[in-house]
Design an enzyme around this catalytic site. Structure first.
Site: not given
Length: 474
Positions: A277, A444
């Site tokens: 998205c 991360r």
């Protein structure tokens, strides 16, 4: 206001979980999810509930409802004819050719679904666009339906965008911040909106259900994802400054996140955003602004994408630079290929681009991910935009099902996905099997860097200057 039958066209990441939760919360409503892919439908119907997508808690919801009031079928025609309310939850990828290439949404599947509804539907139908679409897509669906309406048929088209985060989709459906329903502000349009609202009111407080006009609903979806993507790009831009100055981006993000006007969410520095998205929606917004002759607005949102691309290239360059400016023929373990933890989705995963840049430098990649299948990884890396030479992927890439096997004999490992299991590996064992100096690149910020440094690793962490390696103190 009752809805007795719901049909969802599209059994993917949106349609499957959404309709499974609706079925669990609306036991008096029959819910049928239809898809042209027999393989996908067979997976939804698998006896051992080996579903085609991985989402925490989804299998339990499907077990509860499947065969009772939740059904998965390839009979699209029957599903449409039986339904009072039809969700369109098909894929809307970014165009790869023609006008709007690389930015505009490809609506061919939306159009195909609308034409199929117009062809086979009987009676009155509420058609709900659930896929992420550009502004005015509902108008296009309405025009197709109106132009092909047969005697005895009537259609109302609504916008009901999803706001699901992969990895927490079931929880997002059960306890959403809001449900957005957009429709025409006419008597029949408002009645259709009330029908859809009635479905959600089974478990969602009415105050959390927002009714708007169609355009506001469609634009709100694009704007929401653009704002979230902007926050990620913003903190990632600060991570580059931190690495250059000696600041720690975790401390900076904590400090600014304590400001109640800003808040702490989506302020974790990383390799960048991925998934189905964020990039697609920001690019749709850029394309819309260009079409509306708003070049300054388009340029503003384009920078969010540019910063995301820069972050991935920058981290790959850090790997090469630290490994003495060459990774040719060196073995590098890639930990994580999904775009985020708790999902098997690889769409626009930062890991893909890290692999792309390292393959271009001739690195041998040993890839491990606990949920992504080998075929999916190879498909992503063999995409023409990533590598136009399949022989290169065959030569440079090995997929492993065991993390310690992937790490053995490597010069370095790169954490690309924040899977919790990566925090708990026996890194003494890992260090002993790697070539020295052994490099750990944490894209991360999930690893215990203090422990890794004590074991002897050379540690590089996104958003923190590398001199910490040589100046670490208890």
């Amino acid at each position: 206001m009752e809805v007795k039958h719901i049909c969802c066209i599209g059994a993917g990441y949106v349609g499957g979980p959404t309709c499974s939760v609706i079925a669990s919360k609306c036991p008096e409503v029959k819910v049928t999810v239809v898809d042209l892919s027999k393989e996908r439908i067979d997976a939804w119907n698998s006896p051992n509930f080996n579903l085609p997508i991985y989402e925490p808690g989804l299998a339990e919801v499907v077990k509860k409802c499947r065969g009772v009031n939740l059904f998965f079928s390839t009979d699209v025609t029957a599903g449409i004819r039986e339904a009072d309310l039809i969700f369109i939850s098909v894929n809307t990828p970014t165009k790869t050719f023609g006008m709007g290439k690389g930015r505009a949404a490809d609506l061919k599947y939306i159009e195909a679904a609308a034409r199929k509804i117009a062809e086979v539907a009987v009676g009155e139908k509420v058609v709900v666009e659930k896929s992420t679409v550009p502004v005015r897509a509902a108008e296009s669906i309405q025009r197709i339906l109106s132009a092909n309406t047969r005697k005895g048929c009537a259609f109302e088209v609504l916008s009901n965008p999803e706001f699901l985060a992969e990895g927490s989709a079931v929880e997002d459906l059960l306890s959403p911040d809001r449900v957005l329903i957009g429709g025409e502000q006419t008597k029949t349009g408002l009645a259709a909106m009330s029908k859809l609202s009635w479905v959600y009111e089974h478990w969602i407080p009415k105050k959390c259900i927002i009714l708007t006009n169609t355009w506001s609903s469609e634009l709100s979806k694009l704007a929401a994802n653009a704002f979230l993507a902007q926050r990620i790009s913003s903190i990632n831009s600060i991570s580059a400054v931190c690495e250059a100055t000696g600041a720690d981006v975790a401390e900076v993000s904590h400090a600014i996140g304590m400001d109640s006007r800003i808040g702490s969410r989506f302020l974790q520095a990383s390799l960048g955003f991925g998934g189905s998205c964020f990039q697609k929606d920001v690019l749709n917004l850029v394309y819309l602004c260009e079409a509306l002759n708003l070049p300054e607005v388009a340029a503003y949102w384009q920078q969010v994408i540019d910063m995301n691309d820069f972050q991935k290239r920058r981290f790959a360059s850090k790997v090469v630079n630290c490994l003495f400016n060459t990774v040719t023929d060196k073995k590098i373990a890639i930990l994580g290929f999904a775009f985020k933890k708790d999902t098997g989705d690889t769409r626009e995963s930062p890991s893909i681009y890290i692999c792309k840049y390292l393959m271009e430098e001739g690195a041998n990649l040993k890839i491990y991910d606990p949920k992504v299948e080998k075929q999916q990884i190879l498909m992503e890396l063999n995409h023409p935009s990533i590598c136009d030479d399949p022989e290169k992927v065959d030569r440079l890439v090995t997929i492993h099902s065991d993390p310690y096997e992937a790490l053995q004999g490597t010069h370095a490992f790169v954490v690309c996905t924040e899977w919790d299991e990566f925090k708990n590996y026996d890194y003494r064992r890992v260090y002993d099997t790697m070539l020295k100096p052994a490099f750990a690149f944490d894209g991360r910020r999930i690893l215990d860097c203090k422990k890794l440094l004590q074991l002897g690793f050379q540690v590089e962490v996104i958003g923190r200057k590398n001199w910490l390696n040589g100046m670490y103190h208890d």
